[in-house]
Design an enzyme around this catalytic site. Sequence first.
Site, short mmCIF file in Angstrom:
data_model
loop_
_atom_site.label_atom_id
_atom_site.label_comp_id
_atom_site.label_asym_id
_atom_site.label_seq_id
_atom_site.Cartn_x
_atom_site.Cartn_y
_atom_site.Cartn_z
N HIS A 1 -55.03 -30.01 24.08
CA HIS A 1 -55.34 -31.45 24.07
C HIS A 1 -55.42 -31.96 25.51
CE1 HIS A 1 -53.02 -31.10 20.11
NE2 HIS A 1 -54.23 -31.48 19.73
N ARG B 1 -50.05 -25.49 15.56
CA ARG B 1 -49.41 -24.65 14.53
C ARG B 1 -48.74 -23.42 15.13
NH1 ARG B 1 -54.01 -26.44 11.18
NH2 ARG B 1 -53.14 -27.66 9.46
N GLY C 1 -62.67 -30.03 20.83
CA GLY C 1 -62.45 -28.68 21.33
C GLY C 1 -63.35 -27.66 20.64
N MET D 1 -54.44 -35.06 16.34
CA MET D 1 -53.41 -35.28 15.31
C MET D 1 -52.04 -35.24 15.97
SD MET D 1 -54.76 -33.70 11.79
CE MET D 1 -54.31 -32.01 12.07
P1 AMP Z 1 -55.97 -31.49 16.56
O1 AMP Z 1 -54.86 -32.32 17.10
O2 AMP Z 1 -55.57 -30.13 16.18
O3 AMP Z 1 -56.79 -32.21 15.53
O4 AMP Z 1 -56.95 -31.30 17.81
C1 AMP Z 1 -57.48 -32.39 18.49
C2 AMP Z 1 -58.60 -31.90 19.38
O5 AMP Z 1 -58.09 -30.96 20.31
C3 AMP Z 1 -59.71 -31.18 18.59
O6 AMP Z 1 -60.96 -31.57 19.12
C4 AMP Z 1 -59.41 -29.74 18.84
O7 AMP Z 1 -60.55 -28.92 18.77
C5 AMP Z 1 -58.87 -29.78 20.26
N1 AMP Z 1 -58.05 -28.61 20.53
C6 AMP Z 1 -57.01 -28.15 19.82
N2 AMP Z 1 -56.53 -27.00 20.35
C7 AMP Z 1 -57.29 -26.73 21.42
C8 AMP Z 1 -57.32 -25.68 22.40
N3 AMP Z 1 -56.47 -24.68 22.39
N4 AMP Z 1 -58.27 -25.73 23.36
C9 AMP Z 1 -59.16 -26.75 23.39
N5 AMP Z 1 -59.19 -27.75 22.52
C10 AMP Z 1 -58.26 -27.75 21.54
#
Ligand code: AMP
Length: 515
Positions: free
Chosen positions: A36, A189, A149, A29
């Site tokens: 990421h 966040r 993740g 996102m």
């Molecule tokens: P998001 O942008 O929050 O939807 O996350 C995109 C991807 O990055 C998802 O697969 C999350 O699980 C992964 N992700 C977010 N934060 C972390 C983190 N701290 N460590 C590993 N993967 C992450």
Amino acid sequence: MQIFTTIPGLRTFLADYRHDRSIALVPTMGALHKGHASLIRRAVAEAEITVVSIFVNPLQFAPTEDFSRYPRSLDSDRQLCAYLGVAAIFAPSAETLGIGDSEEITAVIPPISLTSGLCGAFRPGHFQGVATIVTRLFNIIAPTIAYFGEKDAQQLAIIRQLVRDLNLAIEIRACATVRETSGLAVSSRNQYLSTAEREKATIIVKSLQLALESFHLGERQREKLLAIVQKNLDRVPEFRCQYLDLVHPQSLQPIEQIETGGLLAIAGSIGQTRLIDNIILRQRRAVIAIDGPAGAGKSTVTRLVAEKLGLTYLDTGAMYRAVTWLVVNSGLDLSAEAAIAELLSLAKIAIIPADSPENVTIVKINGQDVTLEIRSPAITAQVSRIAAQKAVRQQLVTLQRQMGMSGGIVVEGRDIGTNVFPEAELKIFLTATPEERARRRLKDLEAQGNGGISLAELTQEIEKRDYLDSNRSLAPLRKAADAIKVNTDHLSITEVTEKIIALYRQGEENQWRSL
Ligand code: AMP
């Protein structure tokens, strides 16, 4: 790096690669951070083309949630992606993804058993929104591999199930949670948190850490593990816990006692910010993946490492020989790929690893012991033709993964750390300069009375083979981003073996995946 906001643009770009390259997708996102970046780094290392999608998905936010204030930073996201070697960013609008104003869209509804607990209980509709958009992204991009993740463990379990249930030919790879030095799981966040809140938020990971320690001391009971975490969370009243649960990592159903593994998950808020974190409590022996160019001494070293550590040597070569035997004996043409894929799917291949280095791997096909027959010159001559078939490779990789599920194995190849066991605890990239490998080869040839080729010619041959191995479309030789390079130029076999064993012991001491 290219940026696409439309489906035709992206599809046209990918069409050039699709037939012979692996395409990785990292759905995000945006507001990209270290977490990421770790997914992207792995994708770039493990696949030929990496696409990062950036889309703040309105379907996964409830009206009361932070959709409008969710951080957006396309410029810096773009810079990070370019720096990491991403081939394309896909940043569609809601309209492009067909979810503009209309509520009349085809939704993907994951099984209730996976969505009713953990975050799903507090975010109704969230995982349906995730599944709907991820399915669209999967269909638009048709990646070979997609990275998610472990931080979002419920999402990961749901996506895995979605891929299975919809028969999507996409491999889902999970990446460990990336943390700040304080241990706090990195999240988009986190930028909502004040300095004081950030400090308070570390109570989540500290509590998980206590449970992990207790688990390693032998605690397996739900009540005890949850009590340890709860007691510690209570020390910081500013953290308002939403849930704390111990569930099965795949079915997400609560468990009373950990048998094979348990997912310990927490969610709650500090101030206005909702945070989640989790840890997998699993005790498995390590998988050691040893990759490297031909002639670096992989097979000898792998057998020795397995023997010295009391681990199982997984002889993947024996599997390819077994399939070759099956095909040759069925009378099928060796190039009849579809018929071979069907034949293999219906066959029962049993691989019983050797219990000592002197013994060989026992191989049975449909109950018949073919251990000796698969080593015959007739089979040896045909193995490479069978091993070059995509469907054969896919099915055998699945079998290898099943065999490595509970760990305790050492495997060698070209793409073990990048493709077969990307989650291996220890990855070694065993290499030596072409000159050194040529010298070793010449010595072997001379010992067999087959000299007569110059060192320079042999070096050239080896360089050519390296190039072909690194550029083949199926299972190319590549160093995993987290593999440790061991150059064997000035090392004896014993020294190399000892080095790998020392690395293994070191990892064991750190318990591989501690927080
Ligand atoms: P998001 O942008 O929050 O939807 O996350 C995109 C991807 O990055 C998802 O697969 C999350 O699980 C992964 N992700 C977010 N934060 C972390 C983190 N701290 N460590 C590993 N993967 C992450």
